[in-house]
Design an enzyme around this catalytic site. Structure first.
Site, PDB file in Angstrom:
ATOM      1  N   ASP A  10       2.129  -6.490   9.590  1.00 41.22           N
ATOM      2  CA  ASP A  10       3.124  -6.276  10.648  1.00 41.22           C
ATOM      3  C   ASP A  10       2.799  -7.058  11.918  1.00 41.22           C
ATOM      4  OD1 ASP A  10       4.698  -4.679   9.093  1.00 41.22           O
ATOM      5  OD2 ASP A  10       3.890  -2.795   9.835  1.00 41.22           O
ATOM      6  N   SER A  36       0.826  -1.210   0.000  1.00 35.77           N
ATOM      7  CA  SER A  36       0.000   0.000   0.000  1.00 35.77           C
ATOM      8  C   SER A  36       0.856   1.254   0.000  1.00 35.77           C
ATOM      9  CB  SER A  36      -0.921  -0.002   1.218  1.00 35.77           C
ATOM     10  OG  SER A  36      -0.182   0.112   2.417  1.00 35.77           O
TER      11      SER A  36
END
Length: 402
Positions: free
Chosen positions: A281, A160
């Site tokens: 993450d 992104s």
């Protein structure tokens, strides 16, 4: 640096660090504004220091003091030096590169070899289409040409950060632009975060539909005061310690990693399947948490091989030392439940901050040593000091030498 962690039962209250994702974006918006902005609640991790350094090299005047910076912006007139050092920060590289294309000056963006092993093809394709030189080498990429407005097609499952980088730059081009996102659109919350912070600085990027962003050209970033919120990405690595309370994060934040507490709850209830494409993450700590409980299956994992490390292979290697099996298929990872054991030798952090933090969680069950623990400085420099506040015994080589 090596750290030794003793088996313990963490408890108490700790504070989450400031958001690295918000800070990157706010610093860049302030750098593009005409005037002085004050950004508070900043943590000077390695990645944020890289973005500050690149902003200064691009013509900004930045004054730093405890927990805040004052940015005198360029008004969008990027006058970059011939070299910008992005160190090991993917966000810095992917946000700064399109900004360098606002000027026709040739600029080399440099950094670690691992940084340039991560994908940059989206920008290369755009540069080729607009006849902009794009020369990629082992630890640098050199560009030299002016980005023009228009229609851009970007794959939504690479990173992104490419979409966010274009969103930050395109308002300063002359004409209107459209970014068409080719599904699947992963890490969507990070793009919404970019739009929200841009709006704070007076610039609009409008979602016309689920996969289309329209950006008016000729806009101007305005200086403002901006307070960085707490970091849900790093807070997740604190929430994993079940007896620990975490404060300093916004419950209404658009950060995608806010889902961490729900995911921990589901894993604690038993083996389940969790989707990570919007929150990659979280993967290392979710793998670790599953290893300490009843296992789990994780989908949307294909991009994990292109982070600071190959997070699938690295977590597989380290979990095996603890007696837990991780297996991977296309876009899916399964962690098999088992009994954690004292690791066979030292664990290794693989120069990846999130791997180190995930391993430190597991060592509170077994005890052991992590080599390469200094990697936490990338995003959470005082991580080990914070977990000490939760009663976790951490001893470093430096402390032993004192």
């Amino acid at each position: 640096m090596k750290v030794k962690i003793e088996p313990c039962t963490p408890c108490g209250t700790v504070k989450a660090p400031p958001s690295k994702s918000e800070a990157h974006r706010a610093i860049i918006c302030a750098a593009l504004a005409n005037g002085e902005s004050v950004i508070s609640n900043i943590a000077f991790s390695d990645d944020i220091s890289a973005t500050v350094g690149c902003a200064v090299s691009s013509g900004c005047d930045i004054k730093t003091e405890d927990g805040k910076i004052t940015v005198s912006g360029t008004g969008g007139n990027i006058g970059a030096l011939s070299v910008l050092n992005c160190r090991e920060s993917g966000s810095t590289l992917r946000f700064m590169l399109p900004l360098c294309l606002l000027s026709e000056k040739e600029t080399a963006l440099t950094g670690s070899e691992r940084l340039f092993e991560r994908p940059l093809g989206v920008y290369e394709k755009i540069c080729r289409k607009q006849d902009i030189p794009f020369i990629k080498e082992r630890n640098s990429v050199t560009v030299g040409g002016k980005l023009h407005s228009g229609e851009f097609e970007v794959s939504g499952n690479v990173s992104s950060q490419f979409i966010s980088g274009l969103m930050l730059a395109l308002p300063l081009t002359e004409g209107d632009s459209v970014i068409k996102i080719i599904p699947p659109f992963e890490s969507r919350p990070y793009v919404f975060l970019t739009a929200k912070i841009m709006d704070n600085f007076g610039v609009k990027a409008v979602f016309e539909d689920e996969y289309t962003v329209r950006i008016q050209g000729g806009q101007h970033y305005r200086p403002c005061g901006f307070a960085v919120g707490g970091d849900w990405s790093n807070a997740a690595y604190l929430y994993a310690f079940d007896g620990v309370k975490v404060h300093g994060v916004d419950e209404s934040s658009v950060q995608g990693d806010r889902v961490c507490r729900e995911y921990f709850k589901r894993l604690k209830s038993g083996f389940c399947t969790l989707e990570l494409s919007d929150c990659p993450d979280l993967a290392p700590i979710m793998f670790a948490y599953a290893a300490a409980h009843d296992g789990g299956r994780f989908t949307g994992t294909d991009r994990l091989r292109f982070k600071e490390s190959d997070r699938i292979s690295c977590m597989k290697e380290e979990l095996s030392k603890l007696g837990v099996m991780l297996s991977a298929e296309e876009n899916t990872v399964t962690v098999t439940s088992g009994t954690l054991r004292v690791p066979d030798g030292e664990l290794y952090g693989h120069n990846d901050h999130r791997i180190v933090m995930a391993l430190s969680y597991l060592l509170t069950f077994t005890g052991g040593i992590i080599d390469g623990a200094q990697a936490v400085s990338k995003s959470f420099p005082d991580y080990f000091e914070v977990i000490k506040q939760a009663g976790i015994s951490v001893t470093s080589e430096q402390e032993k030498q004192l």
